[in-house]
Design a protein around this motif. Structure first.
Motif, PDB file in Angstrom:
ATOM      1  N   ALA A 166      16.150  22.643  33.926  1.00 54.81           N
ATOM      2  CA  ALA A 166      17.155  23.450  33.234  1.00 54.81           C
ATOM      3  C   ALA A 166      18.355  23.662  34.150  1.00 54.81           C
ATOM      4  O   ALA A 166      18.207  23.737  35.361  1.00 54.81           O
ATOM      5  N   ASP A 167      19.540  23.747  33.550  1.00 60.15           N
ATOM      6  CA  ASP A 167      20.744  23.961  34.360  1.00 60.15           C
ATOM      7  C   ASP A 167      21.522  25.200  33.926  1.00 60.15           C
ATOM      8  O   ASP A 167      22.604  25.466  34.441  1.00 60.15           O
ATOM      9  N   THR A 168      20.989  25.948  32.974  1.00 59.77           N
ATOM     10  CA  THR A 168      21.645  27.164  32.497  1.00 59.77           C
ATOM     11  C   THR A 168      20.607  28.277  32.385  1.00 59.77           C
ATOM     12  O   THR A 168      19.519  28.057  31.849  1.00 59.77           O
ATOM     13  N   VAL A 169      20.940  29.451  32.904  1.00 65.49           N
ATOM     14  CA  VAL A 169      20.045  30.613  32.842  1.00 65.49           C
ATOM     15  C   VAL A 169      20.760  31.745  32.111  1.00 65.49           C
ATOM     16  O   VAL A 169      21.908  32.060  32.422  1.00 65.49           O
ATOM     17  N   ILE A 170      20.080  32.327  31.129  1.00 66.15           N
ATOM     18  CA  ILE A 170      20.627  33.477  30.409  1.00 66.15           C
ATOM     19  C   ILE A 170      19.745  34.688  30.699  1.00 66.15           C
ATOM     20  O   ILE A 170      18.550  34.688  30.374  1.00 66.15           O
ATOM     21  N   ILE A 171      20.314  35.706  31.339  1.00 67.64           N
ATOM     22  CA  ILE A 171      19.612  36.972  31.561  1.00 67.64           C
ATOM     23  C   ILE A 171      19.951  37.858  30.363  1.00 67.64           C
ATOM     24  O   ILE A 171      21.027  38.453  30.310  1.00 67.64           O
ATOM     25  N   TYR A 172      19.043  37.914  29.391  1.00 67.87           N
ATOM     26  CA  TYR A 172      19.334  38.646  28.153  1.00 67.87           C
ATOM     27  C   TYR A 172      19.466  40.143  28.421  1.00 67.87           C
ATOM     28  O   TYR A 172      20.347  40.801  27.892  1.00 67.87           O
ATOM     29  N   ASP A 173      18.562  40.670  29.250  1.00 67.63           N
ATOM     30  CA  ASP A 173      18.662  42.078  29.665  1.00 67.63           C
ATOM     31  C   ASP A 173      18.212  42.186  31.112  1.00 67.63           C
ATOM     32  O   ASP A 173      17.219  41.592  31.502  1.00 67.63           O
ATOM     33  N   SER A 174      18.962  42.935  31.906  1.00 66.85           N
ATOM     34  CA  SER A 174      18.715  43.023  33.343  1.00 66.85           C
ATOM     35  C   SER A 174      17.461  43.831  33.650  1.00 66.85           C
ATOM     36  O   SER A 174      17.097  44.757  32.918  1.00 66.85           O
ATOM     37  N   ASP A 175      16.816  43.472  34.757  1.00 70.80           N
ATOM     38  CA  ASP A 175      15.633  44.197  35.227  1.00 70.80           C
ATOM     39  C   ASP A 175      16.058  45.483  35.927  1.00 70.80           C
ATOM     40  O   ASP A 175      17.167  45.589  36.434  1.00 70.80           O
ATOM     41  N   TRP A 176      15.140  46.460  35.954  1.00 70.80           N
ATOM     42  CA  TRP A 176      15.402  47.689  36.709  1.00 70.80           C
ATOM     43  C   TRP A 176      15.632  47.349  38.176  1.00 70.80           C
ATOM     44  O   TRP A 176      16.443  47.971  38.855  1.00 70.80           O
ATOM     45  N   ASN A 177      14.883  46.345  38.661  1.00 69.47           N
ATOM     46  CA  ASN A 177      14.995  45.898  40.056  1.00 69.47           C
ATOM     47  C   ASN A 177      15.858  44.640  40.092  1.00 69.47           C
ATOM     48  O   ASN A 177      15.451  43.586  39.597  1.00 69.47           O
ATOM     49  N   PRO A 178      17.066  44.695  40.684  1.00 69.01           N
ATOM     50  CA  PRO A 178      17.960  43.531  40.668  1.00 69.01           C
ATOM     51  C   PRO A 178      17.390  42.318  41.376  1.00 69.01           C
ATOM     52  O   PRO A 178      17.773  41.186  41.088  1.00 69.01           O
ATOM     53  N   GLN A 179      16.455  42.522  42.308  1.00 68.73           N
ATOM     54  CA  GLN A 179      15.859  41.397  43.020  1.00 68.73           C
ATOM     55  C   GLN A 179      15.053  40.513  42.069  1.00 68.73           C
ATOM     56  O   GLN A 179      14.964  39.298  42.261  1.00 68.73           O
ATOM     57  N   ASN A 180      14.467  41.114  41.022  1.00 72.64           N
ATOM     58  CA  ASN A 180      13.695  40.330  40.056  1.00 72.64           C
ATOM     59  C   ASN A 180      14.584  39.352  39.293  1.00 72.64           C
ATOM     60  O   ASN A 180      14.157  38.243  38.950  1.00 72.64           O
ATOM     61  N   ASP A 181      15.811  39.768  39.011  1.00 71.81           N
ATOM     62  CA  ASP A 181      16.745  38.871  38.313  1.00 71.81           C
ATOM     63  C   ASP A 181      17.146  37.703  39.205  1.00 71.81           C
ATOM     64  O   ASP A 181      17.326  36.574  38.729  1.00 71.81           O
ATOM     65  N   ILE A 182      17.300  37.963  40.507  1.00 70.55           N
ATOM     66  CA  ILE A 182      17.630  36.882  41.449  1.00 70.55           C
ATOM     67  C   ILE A 182      16.481  35.874  41.517  1.00 70.55           C
ATOM     68  O   ILE A 182      16.691  34.662  41.529  1.00 70.55           O
ATOM     69  N   GLN A 183      15.244  36.401  41.524  1.00 71.58           N
ATOM     70  CA  GLN A 183      14.070  35.527  41.519  1.00 71.58           C
ATOM     71  C   GLN A 183      14.020  34.697  40.244  1.00 71.58           C
ATOM     72  O   GLN A 183      13.652  33.520  40.259  1.00 71.58           O
ATOM     73  N   ALA A 184      14.402  35.309  39.117  1.00 74.76           N
ATOM     74  CA  ALA A 184      14.400  34.591  37.839  1.00 74.76           C
ATOM     75  C   ALA A 184      15.401  33.438  37.861  1.00 74.76           C
ATOM     76  O   ALA A 184      15.101  32.329  37.408  1.00 74.76           O
TER      77      ALA A 184
END
Length: 273
Positions: free
Chosen positions: A219-237
């Motif tokens: 995959a070459d595109t990532v959509i974060i539909y709703d952010s995590d309480w912990n911003p580090q989890n979004d970076i991992q995603a």
């Protein structure tokens, strides 16, 4: 000074240090407006107005009803944790217990008034236009597909993954799904199918279950539909696609609902980084 003394003994490897050829990652924050329906339910949550949230069905069967998503919904939401309910409303009003049945009835009455029968497609179209984020995805999916992109979509809520899956089916797009209920062998099979079959357009994942340890660089595109309480989890995603072995530049779209609790939460989470 402490860093200087520890440096000879510590190894910190960053992707760009290990692999110089890894393509760049670009994140875009997309501010989304609430729809009229979202504003109505958002205010009702804030004012603890159960009558609006349930459409007057406060005394309905506690077992709930089955709506367009195929999941059981209770008569009304718990308003103990308002922050969680406001987050759900920003994602999609159907995430709030009782709202889906209310909106499904409204869709049926509208079709009846127009002398038409309510079809599955009508219900899904009504579902799409209830949420600003869903309207955006509705317009974005055909564009990304036409350009040959393959996408990962992350959300905190399993129910939201179901609604996104309905939208993908509405557009006739193939997808895989991974959340905390998918175990063992089937989990790996879904990853293998996505990596090998380029006709599969999207992989929808819950941030906690699918945010760590997966190789999805096809995959070459990532959509974060709703952010995590912990911003580090979004970076991992995001790192599921932007990792060693990726040959394309990675675009990240983070959807944030403007002037809501979600926007405030994202601003505070950003400061944690």
């Amino acid at each position: 000074a402490l860093h200087d003394r520890l440096r000879p003994y510590m190894l910190r490897r960053l992707k760009e240090d290990v692999e110089k050829s890894i393509p760049a990652k670009e994140e875009t924050i997309v501010n989304v407006e609430l729809t009229i329906k979202q504003k109505k339910y958002y205010r009702a949550i804030f004012e603890r107005n159960r009558n609006i949230l349930t459409g007057g069905r406060l005394k309905s069967n506690s077992k709930g009803s089955t709506g367009v998503s195929g999941e059981k919904r209770k008569a009304g939401p718990s308003l103990i944790n308002l922050e969680m309910q406001m987050r759900k409303c920003c994602c999609h009003p159907y995430m709030i217990d009782g709202v889906e049945a209310n909106e499904t009835d409204e869709c049926f009455k509208k079709s009846l008034a127009e002398g038409k029968s309510t079809t599955r497609a009508n219900e899904i179209e009504h579902m799409i236009h209830c949420s600003g984020k869903m309207i955006l995805l509705h317009k974005l999916f055909p564009k990304l597909r036409k350009e040959g992109h393959r996408i990962l979509i992350f959300s905190q809520f399993r129910g939201m993954l179901g609604l996104i899956g309905l939208l993908l089916e509405y557009h006739g797009l193939r997808y895989e799904r991974l959340d905390g209920m998918v175990r063992g062998v089937e989990r790996q099979r879904a990853i293998d199918r996505f990596d090998k079959d380029t006709d599969i357009f999207a992989f929808i994942l819950s941030t906690k279950a699918g945010g760590v340890g997966l190789n999805l660089q096809s995959a070459d595109t990532v959509i974060i539909y709703d952010s995590d309480w912990n911003p580090q989890n979004d970076i991992q995603a995001q790192a599921r696609a932007h990792r060693i072995g990726q040959t394309k530049s990675v675009r990240v779209y983070r959807l944030v609902t403007n002037k809501t609790y979600e926007a405030e939460m994202f601003a505070r989470a950003s400061k944690k980084l």
